[in-house]
Motif scaffolding. Structure first.
Motif, PDB file in Angstrom:
ATOM      1  N   VAL A   1      -2.297 -72.611  -3.719  1.00  0.00           N
ATOM      2  CA  VAL A   1      -1.820 -72.024  -4.976  1.00  0.00           C
ATOM      3  C   VAL A   1      -2.461 -70.645  -5.174  1.00  0.00           C
ATOM      4  CG1 VAL A   1      -1.545 -72.400  -7.466  1.00  0.00           C
ATOM      5  CG2 VAL A   1      -1.726 -74.377  -5.949  1.00  0.00           C
TER       6      VAL A   1
ATOM      7  N   GLN B   1      -4.927 -68.968 -10.274  1.00  0.00           N
ATOM      8  CA  GLN B   1      -5.175 -70.277 -10.886  1.00  0.00           C
ATOM      9  C   GLN B   1      -6.545 -70.836 -10.500  1.00  0.00           C
ATOM     10  OE1 GLN B   1      -2.000 -73.170 -11.018  1.00  0.00           O
ATOM     11  NE2 GLN B   1      -0.419 -71.588 -10.944  1.00  0.00           N
TER      12      GLN B   1
ATOM     13  N   PHE C   1      -8.270 -74.748 -11.074  1.00  0.00           N
ATOM     14  CA  PHE C   1      -8.671 -75.708 -10.048  1.00  0.00           C
ATOM     15  C   PHE C   1     -10.162 -76.023 -10.090  1.00  0.00           C
ATOM     16  CE2 PHE C   1      -4.445 -74.597  -8.464  1.00  0.00           C
ATOM     17  CZ  PHE C   1      -3.938 -75.884  -8.410  1.00  0.00           C
TER      18      PHE C   1
ATOM     19  N   TYR D   1      -4.873 -77.749  -2.299  1.00  0.00           N
ATOM     20  CA  TYR D   1      -3.879 -77.130  -3.170  1.00  0.00           C
ATOM     21  C   TYR D   1      -3.656 -75.695  -2.702  1.00  0.00           C
ATOM     22  CZ  TYR D   1      -5.140 -80.969  -6.352  1.00  0.00           C
ATOM     23  OH  TYR D   1      -5.388 -82.202  -6.899  1.00  0.00           O
TER      24      TYR D   1
ATOM     25  N   HIS E   1       4.670 -80.449  -5.485  1.00  0.00           N
ATOM     26  CA  HIS E   1       4.423 -80.802  -6.889  1.00  0.00           C
ATOM     27  C   HIS E   1       5.222 -79.855  -7.796  1.00  0.00           C
ATOM     28  CE1 HIS E   1       1.810 -82.554 -10.059  1.00  0.00           C
ATOM     29  NE2 HIS E   1       1.687 -81.338 -10.562  1.00  0.00           N
TER      30      HIS E   1
ATOM     31  N   PRO F   1       6.690 -74.968  -6.706  1.00  0.00           N
ATOM     32  CA  PRO F   1       7.109 -73.921  -7.661  1.00  0.00           C
ATOM     33  C   PRO F   1       7.588 -74.531  -8.977  1.00  0.00           C
ATOM     34  CG  PRO F   1       8.924 -74.420  -6.208  1.00  0.00           C
ATOM     35  CD  PRO F   1       7.767 -75.293  -5.744  1.00  0.00           C
TER      36      PRO F   1
HETATM   37  N1  ARG Z   1       3.981 -75.102 -10.501  1.00  0.00           N
HETATM   38  C1  ARG Z   1       2.774 -74.337 -10.492  1.00  0.00           C
HETATM   39  C2  ARG Z   1       3.104 -72.854 -10.544  1.00  0.00           C
HETATM   40  O1  ARG Z   1       4.168 -72.456 -10.138  1.00  0.00           O
HETATM   41  C3  ARG Z   1       1.932 -74.574  -9.276  1.00  0.00           C
HETATM   42  C4  ARG Z   1       1.543 -76.007  -9.058  1.00  0.00           C
HETATM   43  C5  ARG Z   1       0.470 -76.162  -8.052  1.00  0.00           C
HETATM   44  N2  ARG Z   1       0.056 -77.536  -7.848  1.00  0.00           N
HETATM   45  C6  ARG Z   1      -0.644 -78.239  -8.728  1.00  0.00           C
HETATM   46  N3  ARG Z   1      -0.919 -79.495  -8.443  1.00  0.00           N
HETATM   47  N4  ARG Z   1      -1.098 -77.720  -9.843  1.00  0.00           N
HETATM   48  O2  ARG Z   1       2.283 -72.093 -10.999  1.00  0.00           O
END
Ligand code: ARG
Length: 574
Positions: free
Chosen positions: A337, A341, A345, A335, A161, A125
């Motif tokens: 997510v 997104q 990716f 990932y 991450h 996050p």
């Molecule tokens: N911090 C990002 C978010 O909250 C997600 C990260 C996911 N991992 C990555 N390696 N991009 O949207």
């Protein structure tokens, strides 16, 4: 080995010498029978094969059947309809498989033949403010996938991450300089950061100057400004323990927490390398990676350096790929997510391939949104407890009240413990049971249901079995490792369902969909209910009783292990 893989091996052997090059391999797979009337498993491969080989499906089926040896596992198969092979599992095989499962710690589930090294990125996050409802999906799905992979025998590194370096952090730094309440930060760092973030963010939405300021402070942090770096250290040191406590509360612990900040020293070199290799090119002062040869991305180049020289989320992600490859040499990077997104990716994976990372498999395990009763994303709805902590409190409170209602004499501590296990389990299960790519509606009543596809129902099934054991014990019935011998129809059905545990894990790992395991466990609890309705256990004659107690025990262990793979706990008594 489970029945399905065993049948598959037999089919594969029977297909030796047949030209299967013209058909998609998945159409040659043994599958669970769509209707139990026709047996337990079926093979429909004769149809696509017939098409490819210009033959009659029934002839192919007969041909395969003639060479097929499944005698230790199934009754002689029949050819049905257009050319389907139907398999009925032999009770002798079933009894042995159950005895073997009962003796094994892994409940008869084989490890994968080839263990792979896998890095899994979750919950990751942004940490400039408290975690909210929207974060539960990556947390619970990621954790379930990691647990499933480990159980299957893969070598897993989980890496959180965290986003601790972007504009949101810059906004908190502005807020820290202007409005901070240090006592409040002492008490609850994330909440104070959230307050500062909200103040500044609101100003940014109102006036350009505020946004400029936030950008400036972010840029200063990123270029090494000592004051901002010091503030950043304070924020990080304050917030990490609170985040870790929250993750611990839901039983989620990753091997690493390498945030975006960790990769900052590597970015310049990454950018140089991308330039030198011709992967990235200058475009209007910025540096981009174009994807001309990709239909979906041809008009979406990935920017890795803005015209003002600053790096981006994408740049950090590229550095992260390089770091992970060098440190762990994984076969796969996953990932977990939000589906929103997915373009990022796609770009990242395409860019990494161009850069030279071609052997590793990249996988975006995407998920949909949690919707409120009005059909809108729940995290943006006013009035909904959107802070994750408040949501967990509420889940526990409701589950505790439920337990109290059922048993008013429940001691406080035990009520609270049941509330914790059931409340958090219910939240997790509600998130894992729907197909991950679809949106789902958030409903307390549905997730806390004691009947139906919800965690409490499964947890009750487990607890009920434990109460059978307590009763047996109080009656002086010895439980020994008796062989499991099945007679009644519902008893046989339960036994078969138990032997499918490994199939459910396989199915959940095909495309990282924990809902396949949820479906399985729900069906298992249903089979158990039917068995318990039809078959006396403690009241049965001595030999049958022992077999049934062993069957109950095995059911409980599969339920417990299966729920455990979803990150859900069980209780001995509810
Ligand atoms: N911090 C990002 C978010 O909250 C997600 C990260 C996911 N991992 C990555 N390696 N991009 O949207």
């Amino acid at each position: 080995m489970n029945a399905k893989s065993q049948l598959q091996n037999a089919i594969d052997a029977a297909l030796q010498g047949v030209d299967i090059s013209g058909v998609a391999p998945e159409t040659l797979q043994v599958a669970r029978a769509t209707n139990p009337q026709f047996g337990d498993y079926q093979w429909n491969g004769a149809l696509p094969l017939a098409k490819a080989l210009k033959m009659k499906p029934r002839d192919i089926a007969a041909d395969v059947l003639a060479r097929l040896d499944v005698s230790d596992i199934a009754e002689t198969p029949e050819i049905a309809g257009a050319g389907f092979l139907n398999f009925r599992i032999k009770t002798s095989w079933l009894g042995n498989a159950l005895d073997e499962a009962a003796r094994s710690e892994r409940l008869g589930v084989a490890r994968v033949a080839k263990s792979r090294r896998i890095v899994i990125d979750y919950p990751s996050p942004n940490v400039a403010k408290p975690l909210h409802v929207g974060h539960i999906r990556t947390t619970f799905i990621g954790d379930a996938v990691a647990r499933l992979l480990r159980f299957a025998g893969h070598q897993v590194v989980s890496d959180n991450h965290i986003g601790d370096w972007g504009t949101p952090v810059g906004k908190v730094i502005v807020g820290w300089k202007k409005y901070r309440d240090e006592a409040a930060f002492e008490r609850a760092p994330l909440d104070e950061m959230g307050r500062l973030y909200a103040l500044v963010n609101e100003a940014c939405e109102r006036e350009r100057a505020a946004m400029e300021e936030a950008r400036l402070e972010t840029a200063k942090l990123q270029s090494g400004d000592a004051e901002n770096r010091a503030i950043w250290e304070i924020l990080r040191a304050g917030s990490l323990p609170q985040l870790n406590a929250l993750w611990a509360r839901v039983g989620v612990q990753t091997d690493e927490i390498l945030g975006e900040s960790f990769y900052q020293p590597m970015l310049a070199e990454v950018i140089e390398e991308l330039k030198a290799k011709g992967v990235a090119t200058e475009s209007q002062g910025a540096l981009i990676i174009p994807f001309e040869d990709d239909a979906h991305l041809s008009d979406k180049p990935m920017m890795v350096r803005k015209s003002d020289g600053s790096a981006l989320y994408a740049t950090t992600d590229l550095a992260t790929v390089k770091y992970r490859m060098e440190r762990w040499a994984p076969d796969e990077i996953i990932y977990v997510v939000d589906a929103r997104q997915s373009d990022h990716f796609r770009q990242l994976f395409a860019a990494a391939k161009k850069w030279g990372y071609r052997e590793v498999r990249f996988k975006h395990v995407a998920f949909g949104t949690i919707l409120g009763e009005d059909g809108k994303p729940i995290s943006t709805r006013a009035g909904v407890t959107s802070k994750l902590e408040t949501l967990l409190d509420e889940a526990q409170k409701r589950a505790t009240a439920m337990a109290r209602e059922k048993n008013p004499a429940l001691p406080d501590a035990q009520g609270a413990e049941i509330g914790r296990v059931v409340g958090i389990g219910a939240l997790k299960y509600a998130d894992l049971a729907p197909n991950r790519t679809s949106d789902y509606g958030f409903s307390w009543d549905k997730m806390l249901a004691t009947q139906g596809n919800a965690a409490p129902y499964l947890q009750y099934a487990y607890a009920r079995i434990q109460s059978i054991f307590r009763k047996a014990q109080s009656e002086g019935i010895e439980m020994e490792n008796a062989p499991i011998r099945l007679v009644e129809a519902s008893e046989i059905a339960l036994g078969k369902q138990i032997t499918r545990f490994g199939e459910a894990i396989d199915a959940a790992l095909v495309d990282y969909r924990p809902n396949a395991l949820c479906d399985y466990l729900y069906e298992l609890a249903g089979s158990f209910a039917a068995f318990y309705r039809d078959c006396p256990v403690t009241q049965a004659g001595a030999e049958v009783r022992l077999s049934r107690l062993a069957l109950c025990d095995l059911t409980a262990r599969v339920l417990q292990t299966g729920l455990g793979l979803l990150g859900i706990e069980t209780l001995e008594q509810m």
